[in-house]
Write a protein that holds these residues in place. Sequence first.
Motif, PDB file in Angstrom:
ATOM      1  N   SER A 554       0.842  -1.197   0.000  1.00  0.00           N
ATOM      2  CA  SER A 554       0.000   0.000   0.000  1.00  0.00           C
ATOM      3  C   SER A 554       0.882   1.254   0.000  1.00  0.00           C
ATOM      4  O   SER A 554       0.793   2.075  -0.907  1.00  0.00           O
ATOM      5  CB  SER A 554      -0.954  -0.023   1.192  1.00  0.00           C
ATOM      6  OG  SER A 554      -0.252  -0.210   2.401  1.00  0.00           O
ATOM      7  N   ASN A 574      -2.544  -4.649  -1.877  1.00  0.00           N
ATOM      8  CA  ASN A 574      -1.894  -4.915  -0.584  1.00  0.00           C
ATOM      9  C   ASN A 574      -2.112  -6.358  -0.161  1.00  0.00           C
ATOM     10  O   ASN A 574      -2.317  -6.661   1.010  1.00  0.00           O
ATOM     11  CB  ASN A 574      -2.421  -3.960   0.496  1.00  0.00           C
ATOM     12  CG  ASN A 574      -3.898  -4.138   0.776  1.00  0.00           C
ATOM     13  OD1 ASN A 574      -4.667  -4.431  -0.130  1.00  0.00           O
ATOM     14  ND2 ASN A 574      -4.310  -3.951   2.032  1.00  0.00           N
ATOM     15  N   TYR A 582      -7.536  -1.296   7.075  1.00  0.00           N
ATOM     16  CA  TYR A 582      -6.742  -0.110   7.421  1.00  0.00           C
ATOM     17  C   TYR A 582      -7.009   0.291   8.872  1.00  0.00           C
ATOM     18  O   TYR A 582      -8.155   0.502   9.277  1.00  0.00           O
ATOM     19  CB  TYR A 582      -7.082   1.062   6.502  1.00  0.00           C
ATOM     20  CG  TYR A 582      -6.390   2.330   6.929  1.00  0.00           C
ATOM     21  CD1 TYR A 582      -5.039   2.510   6.665  1.00  0.00           C
ATOM     22  CD2 TYR A 582      -7.081   3.312   7.633  1.00  0.00           C
ATOM     23  CE1 TYR A 582      -4.382   3.652   7.081  1.00  0.00           C
ATOM     24  CE2 TYR A 582      -6.433   4.468   8.053  1.00  0.00           C
ATOM     25  CZ  TYR A 582      -5.083   4.630   7.786  1.00  0.00           C
ATOM     26  OH  TYR A 582      -4.434   5.764   8.200  1.00  0.00           O
ATOM     27  N   SER A 587      -1.807   4.155   4.142  1.00  0.00           N
ATOM     28  CA  SER A 587      -2.687   3.490   3.181  1.00  0.00           C
ATOM     29  C   SER A 587      -2.052   3.489   1.783  1.00  0.00           C
ATOM     30  O   SER A 587      -0.831   3.434   1.654  1.00  0.00           O
ATOM     31  CB  SER A 587      -4.078   4.123   3.188  1.00  0.00           C
ATOM     32  OG  SER A 587      -5.004   3.258   2.555  1.00  0.00           O
ATOM     33  N   PRO A 614      -7.765  -3.086  -3.301  1.00  0.00           N
ATOM     34  CA  PRO A 614      -7.514  -3.177  -1.855  1.00  0.00           C
ATOM     35  C   PRO A 614      -7.989  -4.501  -1.272  1.00  0.00           C
ATOM     36  O   PRO A 614      -9.003  -5.056  -1.685  1.00  0.00           O
ATOM     37  CB  PRO A 614      -8.329  -2.010  -1.293  1.00  0.00           C
ATOM     38  CG  PRO A 614      -9.407  -1.774  -2.295  1.00  0.00           C
ATOM     39  CD  PRO A 614      -8.846  -2.168  -3.634  1.00  0.00           C
ATOM     40  N   HIS A 619      -9.262   1.635   3.279  1.00  0.00           N
ATOM     41  CA  HIS A 619      -8.088   2.171   2.582  1.00  0.00           C
ATOM     42  C   HIS A 619      -8.471   3.341   1.684  1.00  0.00           C
ATOM     43  O   HIS A 619      -9.623   3.468   1.237  1.00  0.00           O
ATOM     44  CB  HIS A 619      -7.415   1.069   1.762  1.00  0.00           C
ATOM     45  CG  HIS A 619      -6.628   0.108   2.596  1.00  0.00           C
ATOM     46  ND1 HIS A 619      -5.391   0.428   3.125  1.00  0.00           N
ATOM     47  CD2 HIS A 619      -6.914  -1.153   3.009  1.00  0.00           C
ATOM     48  CE1 HIS A 619      -4.936  -0.602   3.821  1.00  0.00           C
ATOM     49  NE2 HIS A 619      -5.841  -1.583   3.766  1.00  0.00           N
TER      50      HIS A 619
END
Length: 763
Positions: A554, A574, A582, A587, A614, A619
């Motif tokens: 990220s 990520n 998150y 992020s 994600p 995020h």
Amino acid sequence: MNKAITEGVLLTPPAFENGLNVWSSGDGTPGSDTYASAPNAVLVPADQDFGSCLELQKTTSTTKLRYMGETPMLPGCYLQIKVRIKAVSGNLPDVRVAAWAGASGGSHVAGVTEVGTSTSLTSYGQVVEVTAIVGPGLRGGVDMVWGPDALYGHFGIDLTGPSGGVVRIDDIEINDISGIYLRDLMSVVDVRDFGAVGDGVTDDSAAFEAADQAANGRKVLVPAGTYHLASGAQFVSEVEFEGTVTMPTDQMLLLTKNFDLPAYISAFGNEELAFKKAFQALLFNSDHESLDMRGRKVAVHEPIDMKAAVPSKTSYATRRVIRNGQLEAVASSVWDTETFVSQATYSTSDSRVLTNVVNVANIPVGALIEGAGVGREIYVRSKNVAAGEITMNAPLFDAEGTQNFTFRSFKYLIDFSGFTKLDKFGMEDIEFQCNNHCSAIRLADKGATFSLQDCFISRPKDRGITSIGGGCQGMLIDRCQFLSSEEPLDVPDRTSIAINANANDVKIRNCRATRFKHFALLAGFNSMVLGNHFFQGDGVANGVRSAGLVIISSFTSCTISGNYLDNAFIEWTNEQDPNPDYLNGFSFSSMAITDNIFLSGDVAPWFSYIVVKPHGTGHFLNGVSIMGNKFRSINGTIDRAERVDTSFADLNRNRFKNVSFEGNTFHNVSAVVSNPLRVRHDQATEAAVWNVKTDGLLPFQGYARNMDSVVPIGPLSDSGGATRYIAPYAAVLEGANFDVVKLSWGQAVKGEANVIIRMDNFS
């Protein structure tokens, strides 16, 4: 060469007429009996054939005649002993040249031949010439091979056969005949002249070293034969191999004057073995920083374990390079991928470890791990058999608990994974011709600045360059071509990957790659991907495309600039985060995608060139620049150049900040997105509140969160047609999709305005 002439060495013994006190009836060693007063020896002053000579009666089974002087045996010298003899009366004996070999300190050299070929005397008065050659090496015509230990000899003859006969012997001659064995007198030293045997069994190490020391600038010749070097050898002279050498794996052949692969191929007679031994020497030879293959192609029949070639080293940190050649995999079942399925347990509390691994001993280090919740390019970095544990190169994103994992062990042309650490190693101008049999290169567990320059990785079966750990730190890949073996396949059927990296500071520049599943997966920070061309299309109408470049972090601090992405896209994910939701940090942040060419054809409308994917909720984008790119679709229009893949989660658009998406060009792309977004709003009827819509033109379908400016174009007028000089206030995040800005003027007006809207905040 003649030492008697060039160095004044005395070889021929004195004439018999000068006295018989230096002629022994034994071996010629000090203290042995002489013929000075022997009853069976007399000087003859005027023989009709010999002039002055020695008359000798044979009285024992072997009657010896030896010169007691120490005739020197010099390195590389071959001596011919010549005797003229005739029978005078009595029984006719046999005669042979004979000698005693002396070493340092007057000791005897045991185990060497000290007699020549025997000749029978068949008549009286007939002069017979008997000769023999003595020297250090096993050369053609040499009767007595004494090796390097003999420093001198006591030379003469033996009379054998029946006793009682009388012979006359002319003065004995000893001559240096080394010249007949030297094909180039001034430039070649032969290892056989220093005792090398070349039978494949005798240890010739000392002879090789002695020849090198004696060469003194001349070339050392290793003639036909097989020379065993139990202790290895190091040459400071140039070496020419007509024969071959054998040696233990842990012993080295160091060729400092002609250090290149062809020389090692000549030395070992086997290309693969030669490559390994040359690499071994490279890591021990301070005189050379590189191994030149000199354009040679090495046919490789099995994976080359580079660590096994250097048993005494587990790491290396001095710059070394292999360059200029080709490695070609030869078809064999040895390249087949090994597959293992084992049950194991994963916990995010120790996110890089699998525990309770069944049959862990069978699972190879370097194997690819697959299973539910396992991201791409997860490898076995190490294992602890006693504990039943496997350490991985990266965490898993959703694999908590116990399950069956699949471990696939690919085979590589060049495998550095046995090294714990390898720094500053490079390969240049080499083609890795995998022929769809194998992968190309597997890196060491740890190491900095591995480099690959001007190389071809051709048709790898599974992987081009694999990092199973941190051996890719600061990796440099420049001007290389990666040619896929899966080019005929449709995109969904491809599995091969050109490059993966786990560590930071990777630089991939000016490379070209064709139709892999992915060109590169980069999981570290601070990578630079510059000036590359990679394409991954197929002939399927409205076909899917795979990511050319996958950024697996990220926070990435990555620069992607000046590349040509043809039917491929950038995926930012990520998936190696063991706790993907998150909670804190930056992020999806610190990414620059600038000045690239994006081209696609015959793709589905939902295809996009930049995809954020994600894993986990919450995020957002933070510090992202996507500028100056050229987006073009041919043979059909696509909806957007960028999108969010919500397969696992969506982005929190309320938290976007510091996003620049501008200066790009769009052709056959429906949504011409930008941030900041300039909207020209035409309010045709008077209204106190204008609803300015972004129509999905904020990148990644962002929310209308901020305004930079509102500038009327022309006059604003009220219902009576009067011009009004007023300013609005703005309300953001309006509409069902939060993509509308409302401008409140305080009274109903109509007109046009340029409105600059942002999807982000600056803090």
